[in-house]
Design an enzyme around this catalytic site. Structure first.
Site, PDB file in Angstrom:
ATOM      1  N   TRP A  56     -17.855 -31.774 -12.388  1.00 45.76           N
ATOM      2  CA  TRP A  56     -19.054 -31.028 -12.750  1.00 45.76           C
ATOM      3  C   TRP A  56     -19.979 -31.987 -13.496  1.00 45.76           C
ATOM      4  O   TRP A  56     -19.520 -32.798 -14.259  1.00 45.76           O
ATOM      5  CB  TRP A  56     -18.693 -29.876 -13.689  1.00 45.76           C
ATOM      6  CG  TRP A  56     -18.280 -28.632 -12.979  1.00 45.76           C
ATOM      7  CD1 TRP A  56     -17.067 -28.383 -12.439  1.00 45.76           C
ATOM      8  CD2 TRP A  56     -19.085 -27.482 -12.740  1.00 45.76           C
ATOM      9  NE1 TRP A  56     -17.059 -27.144 -11.876  1.00 45.76           N
ATOM     10  CE2 TRP A  56     -18.296 -26.550 -12.042  1.00 45.76           C
ATOM     11  CE3 TRP A  56     -20.411 -27.139 -13.035  1.00 45.76           C
ATOM     12  CZ2 TRP A  56     -18.768 -25.305 -11.633  1.00 45.76           C
ATOM     13  CZ3 TRP A  56     -20.877 -25.896 -12.640  1.00 45.76           C
ATOM     14  CH2 TRP A  56     -20.065 -24.992 -11.939  1.00 45.76           C
ATOM     15  N   SER A  72     -13.264 -29.327 -16.315  1.00 44.36           N
ATOM     16  CA  SER A  72     -12.619 -29.778 -17.554  1.00 44.36           C
ATOM     17  C   SER A  72     -11.319 -29.044 -17.857  1.00 44.36           C
ATOM     18  O   SER A  72     -10.395 -29.620 -18.428  1.00 44.36           O
ATOM     19  CB  SER A  72     -13.592 -29.627 -18.731  1.00 44.36           C
ATOM     20  OG  SER A  72     -14.643 -30.555 -18.589  1.00 44.36           O
ATOM     21  N   GLU A 106      -9.088 -28.349 -15.967  1.00 46.26           N
ATOM     22  CA  GLU A 106      -8.015 -29.002 -15.198  1.00 46.26           C
ATOM     23  C   GLU A 106      -7.591 -30.337 -15.805  1.00 46.26           C
ATOM     24  O   GLU A 106      -6.602 -30.926 -15.362  1.00 46.26           O
ATOM     25  CB  GLU A 106      -8.464 -29.220 -13.744  1.00 46.26           C
ATOM     26  CG  GLU A 106      -8.366 -27.996 -12.855  1.00 46.26           C
ATOM     27  CD  GLU A 106      -9.528 -27.031 -13.056  1.00 46.26           C
ATOM     28  OE1 GLU A 106      -9.282 -25.842 -13.271  1.00 46.26           O
ATOM     29  OE2 GLU A 106     -10.692 -27.464 -13.028  1.00 46.26           O
ATOM     30  N   VAL A 145     -17.747 -33.199 -18.955  1.00 44.02           N
ATOM     31  CA  VAL A 145     -19.013 -32.879 -19.617  1.00 44.02           C
ATOM     32  C   VAL A 145     -19.208 -31.369 -19.559  1.00 44.02           C
ATOM     33  O   VAL A 145     -19.381 -30.804 -18.478  1.00 44.02           O
ATOM     34  CB  VAL A 145     -20.190 -33.597 -18.941  1.00 44.02           C
ATOM     35  CG1 VAL A 145     -21.520 -33.135 -19.547  1.00 44.02           C
ATOM     36  CG2 VAL A 145     -20.049 -35.106 -19.076  1.00 44.02           C
ATOM     37  N   LEU A 146     -19.170 -30.730 -20.708  1.00 40.19           N
ATOM     38  CA  LEU A 146     -19.373 -29.288 -20.786  1.00 40.19           C
ATOM     39  C   LEU A 146     -20.734 -29.008 -21.398  1.00 40.19           C
ATOM     40  O   LEU A 146     -21.094 -29.604 -22.417  1.00 40.19           O
ATOM     41  CB  LEU A 146     -18.266 -28.661 -21.639  1.00 40.19           C
ATOM     42  CG  LEU A 146     -16.899 -28.642 -20.940  1.00 40.19           C
ATOM     43  CD1 LEU A 146     -15.772 -28.601 -21.948  1.00 40.19           C
ATOM     44  CD2 LEU A 146     -16.812 -27.440 -20.009  1.00 40.19           C
ATOM     45  N   SER A 162     -24.961 -19.335 -20.323  1.00 38.89           N
ATOM     46  CA  SER A 162     -25.290 -18.028 -20.908  1.00 38.89           C
ATOM     47  C   SER A 162     -24.064 -17.177 -21.223  1.00 38.89           C
ATOM     48  O   SER A 162     -24.138 -16.275 -22.045  1.00 38.89           O
ATOM     49  CB  SER A 162     -26.246 -17.268 -19.990  1.00 38.89           C
ATOM     50  OG  SER A 162     -25.699 -17.185 -18.696  1.00 38.89           O
ATOM     51  N   THR A 163     -22.936 -17.435 -20.593  1.00 44.05           N
ATOM     52  CA  THR A 163     -21.727 -16.689 -20.945  1.00 44.05           C
ATOM     53  C   THR A 163     -20.965 -17.473 -22.023  1.00 44.05           C
ATOM     54  O   THR A 163     -21.449 -18.472 -22.525  1.00 44.05           O
ATOM     55  CB  THR A 163     -20.798 -16.507 -19.722  1.00 44.05           C
ATOM     56  OG1 THR A 163     -20.189 -17.770 -19.407  1.00 44.05           O
ATOM     57  CG2 THR A 163     -21.571 -16.016 -18.511  1.00 44.05           C
ATOM     58  N   HIS A 173     -18.176 -19.012 -21.430  1.00 40.10           N
ATOM     59  CA  HIS A 173     -17.316 -19.946 -20.708  1.00 40.10           C
ATOM     60  C   HIS A 173     -17.202 -21.296 -21.423  1.00 40.10           C
ATOM     61  O   HIS A 173     -16.113 -21.843 -21.590  1.00 40.10           O
ATOM     62  CB  HIS A 173     -17.899 -20.137 -19.304  1.00 40.10           C
ATOM     63  CG  HIS A 173     -17.028 -20.911 -18.371  1.00 40.10           C
ATOM     64  ND1 HIS A 173     -15.887 -20.385 -17.820  1.00 40.10           N
ATOM     65  CD2 HIS A 173     -17.128 -22.163 -17.874  1.00 40.10           C
ATOM     66  CE1 HIS A 173     -15.318 -21.286 -17.023  1.00 40.10           C
ATOM     67  NE2 HIS A 173     -16.050 -22.374 -17.049  1.00 40.10           N
ATOM     68  N   PHE A 217     -10.199 -38.793 -26.389  1.00 38.91           N
ATOM     69  CA  PHE A 217     -10.995 -37.579 -26.178  1.00 38.91           C
ATOM     70  C   PHE A 217     -12.336 -37.900 -25.523  1.00 38.91           C
ATOM     71  O   PHE A 217     -13.300 -38.250 -26.202  1.00 38.91           O
ATOM     72  CB  PHE A 217     -11.217 -36.887 -27.521  1.00 38.91           C
ATOM     73  CG  PHE A 217     -11.888 -35.548 -27.414  1.00 38.91           C
ATOM     74  CD1 PHE A 217     -11.252 -34.481 -26.805  1.00 38.91           C
ATOM     75  CD2 PHE A 217     -13.167 -35.356 -27.913  1.00 38.91           C
ATOM     76  CE1 PHE A 217     -11.875 -33.234 -26.708  1.00 38.91           C
ATOM     77  CE2 PHE A 217     -13.797 -34.112 -27.820  1.00 38.91           C
ATOM     78  CZ  PHE A 217     -13.156 -33.059 -27.214  1.00 38.91           C
TER      79      PHE A 217
END
Lengths: 165, 165, 165, 165, 165
Positions: free
Chosen positions: C27, C61, C63, C86-87, C91-92, C94, C119
């Site tokens: 992602w 991520s 996984e 990379v997160l 809007s949720t 998650h 990390f």
């Protein structure tokens, strides 16, 4: 589109062979008593025998995980446990730390005792929320959540309990 | 610079030898059914045989970790499990504690059962968010996230499943 | 008083004997590719041989922990792993649940596989933050954080890796 | 009623037989150096011999738990470890996830290595807060927290260390 | 409907055979001393003998879990432990990380030492909240929470302690 709402049972269950433990805190007792009653009523409607439902108590919700563990040690042949507690937000952070640690511990407890544990904890911001979820508000805006827990206990014991397969 | 967006599969996968379990909650059933369907469709497009996809249910999301554990015990030869649930924020703190404990437990479950677990939990603040992520909104603003989970299951089982190497 | 800032390496390291695994999500691929490149470049500048850097991928991520575990199982002689993801806040909720469970799991993974885990997760509130931390913003306000992770990997493997003493 | 404030030592301690490890991150180095110095000074005032204080470093705070674990493996006869790091809130969520996972891991580490671990992590919202807690602000509003950690290390090793009883 | 409020003891307890450990932090000492006194008084009113209550201290709350563990190792025949600490929100995030990790660790400790652990931690946002919960405010708005902990200790030891059945 109406999407929210309780799932129905996916099949007919026969609870007549199940042995079920309920362990509940005693804080906010009026609400808890209603929840316990709702759970028992629902389980009996699914065939669970009254003599196969054992009820025990602990002082507060933090005591539920260890209490459930030893409750299981004591009877040994329980198919599922329903720990029940009602936490209501107060002015300190007590609510948050108890809710978090108790929820995490009840989840993990399943690995320790190898039977399903139903989550019977109400984590409410107001007393009114707790009253409504016990089916005790005048307007009956919500149903008694103890009934859901009773149904979940019968289903989880039947499908994923120690004697399920 | 457009950076966000779903990663594509990194190679061609052949799912024809895989056995995959889907276990889903039954709350918010309309959304869940769409997600399950999306996952199955995607897995079949990657060669997974319909008879090798086993579907089971639990009442709510809190039941997913223990249900997944016993689901694995029952079939023993699953290559990967996709637990699917839809949590929507309500007025109490139930959403937060269930979301947190379930996510942590699904992550840890991989160590316990030694197979990959795909994270099929929607943790939404509104029903609209959940509807969109199941590909059910009229405008089709988003794709069905179940498809991503199906693809992730085939990839993780192929690369890091119990029979991967 | 200027206090913030990256610590420098505390000594000269020779990475020529180390075998290092990088496992990254796909992602937000543009950012991740830059971070991976930064880590590799830095490790090679510290003497790590290109053939001793193994790169693998997972879908997202969540996984990373299980992927890292099996990645280690597969090669067995890795001295350190750098999981990279990379997160970005959506809007949720998650972002929060994935970030939290993945971080906790990567921390614990070290006990399971008994090698250091660096990390390599960016947990950003905006795309711009992620772009800057990959050294991709036009103004080059920040350096590529992958470089820090590469240096940390060489140091941790040299000091506290399975063959360090 | 003045209630807040550091507890005093409950008895006289003799640290002359103790072997103590300090492992510190290198981010925000000026602050960390002051904290390390404060801890050492206090321990020596309680009788710990300079040659029995071993100092090691890691790049950042996330590396402290695994670093501490291996630090313990290496020397084997440490009575207590003081991991020291300074985390300062930035614009992403990095601070929160690192602070949380590192704190949880340092707590659990005690079970793994079976010696006490003193919590030497500053989790500050501003640089000013960190500077003050290292005793480095001009007004000397606060004392150097490293001193508390040094005292706690001597007490915990004496009362609850591996050779305490 | 008045629902909130402390649950009463569910039966008469005889604490005369119990051996109970209290371990308390020394920060915010005035409040802690009152809480410890309240717990002891309540336990003695339930028949616990003064010579069977052992009191130990640690510097701060983070030290309570490991201190409790070793306290148990030392005496071996404790039926229950009450760790007592008072955390008050300050300007950094120290309060949150200590409260969270300590609560989680005290919960888990029960599995490690196989005896009940009563949660004697006040997690307050203000000093006034802590003072009131120790029964020290002038208006006596609240009762001394140490009394609840004492009662919980006797009940949990009697019902679910190592010698309960």
């Amino acid at each position: 589109m109406a999407v929210k709402g309780l799932g129905q049972l996916d099949q007919t269950y026969d609870g007549s062979k199940l042995k079920i433990g309920i362990i509940h805190a005693r804080w906010n007792r009026v609400i808890i008593d209603a929840l316990v009653k709702g759970a028992i009523k629902r389980m009996m409607s699914l065939g669970v025998r009254e003599e196969n439902i054992i009820v025990e108590t602990v002082p507060g919700s933090f005591e539920l995980p260890w209490g459930s563990k030893r409750f299981h040690d004591k009877y040994q042949d329980l198919d599922v446990i329903i720990p029940i507690g009602v936490l209501i937000k107060g002015s300190t952070m007590h609510f948050e730390y108890i809710s978090d640690s108790t929820t995490q511990a009840l989840m993990k407890l399943q690995e320790t005792i190898q039977i399903p544990v139903v989550f019977g904890l109400l984590t409410c911001l107001t007393e009114e929320q707790a009253i409504a979820r016990a089916g005790l508000d005048e307007g009956k805006a919500m149903h008694n959540h103890g009934e859901d827990w009773g149904a979940a206990a019968v289903e989880m014991a039947s499908k994923f309990g120690p004697n399920a397969f």
